[in-house]
Scaffold this motif. Structure first.
Motif, short mmCIF file in Angstrom:
data_model
loop_
_atom_site.label_atom_id
_atom_site.label_comp_id
_atom_site.label_asym_id
_atom_site.label_seq_id
_atom_site.Cartn_x
_atom_site.Cartn_y
_atom_site.Cartn_z
N ALA A 1 30.60 54.12 39.23
CA ALA A 1 31.66 54.07 38.23
C ALA A 1 32.96 54.52 38.87
N MET A 2 34.04 53.89 38.48
CA MET A 2 35.35 54.28 38.95
C MET A 2 35.69 55.64 38.32
N PRO A 3 36.23 56.57 39.10
CA PRO A 3 36.68 57.81 38.49
C PRO A 3 37.78 57.51 37.45
N LEU A 4 37.63 58.02 36.27
CA LEU A 4 38.56 57.71 35.19
C LEU A 4 39.72 58.70 35.19
N TRP B 1 34.04 49.40 42.77
CA TRP B 1 33.56 49.98 41.53
C TRP B 1 32.82 48.96 40.67
N SER B 2 31.93 49.46 39.86
CA SER B 2 31.21 48.63 38.90
C SER B 2 31.86 48.78 37.53
N PRO B 3 32.41 47.70 36.98
CA PRO B 3 32.98 47.79 35.63
C PRO B 3 31.95 48.24 34.59
N ALA B 4 30.72 47.75 34.69
CA ALA B 4 29.70 48.13 33.72
C ALA B 4 29.40 49.63 33.80
N ALA B 5 29.26 50.16 35.00
CA ALA B 5 29.02 51.59 35.16
C ALA B 5 30.23 52.40 34.69
N THR B 6 31.42 51.88 34.95
CA THR B 6 32.64 52.57 34.51
C THR B 6 32.73 52.57 32.99
N THR B 7 32.36 51.46 32.36
CA THR B 7 32.38 51.40 30.89
C THR B 7 31.36 52.38 30.31
N GLY C 1 29.88 41.32 32.88
CA GLY C 1 29.78 42.52 33.70
C GLY C 1 30.63 43.67 33.21
N ILE C 2 31.22 43.54 32.03
CA ILE C 2 32.01 44.63 31.48
C ILE C 2 31.11 45.79 31.04
N MET C 3 29.95 45.47 30.47
CA MET C 3 29.04 46.50 29.94
C MET C 3 27.62 46.22 30.39
N THR C 4 26.82 47.27 30.38
CA THR C 4 25.38 47.11 30.53
C THR C 4 24.80 46.77 29.15
N GLU C 5 23.58 46.33 29.14
CA GLU C 5 22.91 46.03 27.87
C GLU C 5 22.80 47.30 27.01
N ALA C 6 22.47 48.42 27.64
CA ALA C 6 22.35 49.68 26.90
C ALA C 6 23.68 50.10 26.30
#
Length: 158
Positions: free
Chosen positions: A35-38, A82-88, A137-142
């Motif tokens: 995840a990108m540091p926010l 970075w992974s957008p899904a992990a960042t979201t 790829g914006i979000m994971t399923e969870a």
């Protein structure tokens, strides 16, 4: 005798898969996407990249085209390492705790496309949004399931 022993060891080594069999270890599992540091700076970079991508990408004309649009504008425009899904996923958790950069990230990556589709008069079902968010790829399923649960309480999805 030594020649026979050396020949036998060579034959066994080749039969068992070569020398690599004896000295190799199991391959490491691939690293989880990061995840990108926010931080305010990182979120500003995402905002700028998405704004530039939106300026050159026409809005989709059909609901099924939103997934590709979301990937081009909201994912491919900034991801880098970075992974957008992990960042979201991270942003959803941090936003609940009151993080302003996380809330800004969600405004850019999640709410903006909903607002733009509404302004265009496009109505998307929950399954359409799943295809857009998870498929691009914006979000994971969870994360999407949690997001929909919040929306059912009248808090998120319009």
């Amino acid at each position: 005798m030594a020649l026979r022993l050396a020949s036998a060891l060579l034959a066994i080594t080749l039969f068992l898969g070569g020398c690599a069999l004896f000295g190799s270890k199991a391959p490491d599992a691939p690293a989880a996407p990061k995840a990108m540091p926010l931080t305010a700076e990182n979120v500003a970079q995402v905002r700028d990249a998405v704004a530039k991508a939106k300026a050159v990408q026409p809005m989709p004309q059909a609901p099924e085209a939103y997934k590709a649009y979301a990937r081009r504008v909201y994912v491919d425009s900034w991801t880098g390492p970075w992974s957008p899904a992990a960042t979201t996923d991270t942003a959803l958790a941090l936003a609940k705790a009151g993080s302003d950069p996380a809330r800004q990230y969600l405004t850019i990556m999640v709410y903006d496309i909903q607002l733009r589709s509404a302004m265009e008069g496009t109505t998307l079902s929950a399954e359409d949004w799943r295809a857009v968010y998870v498929g691009s790829g914006i979000m994971t399923e969870a994360a999407f399931c949690g997001y929909v649960a919040m929306s059912r309480a009248g808090k998120v999805i319009p």
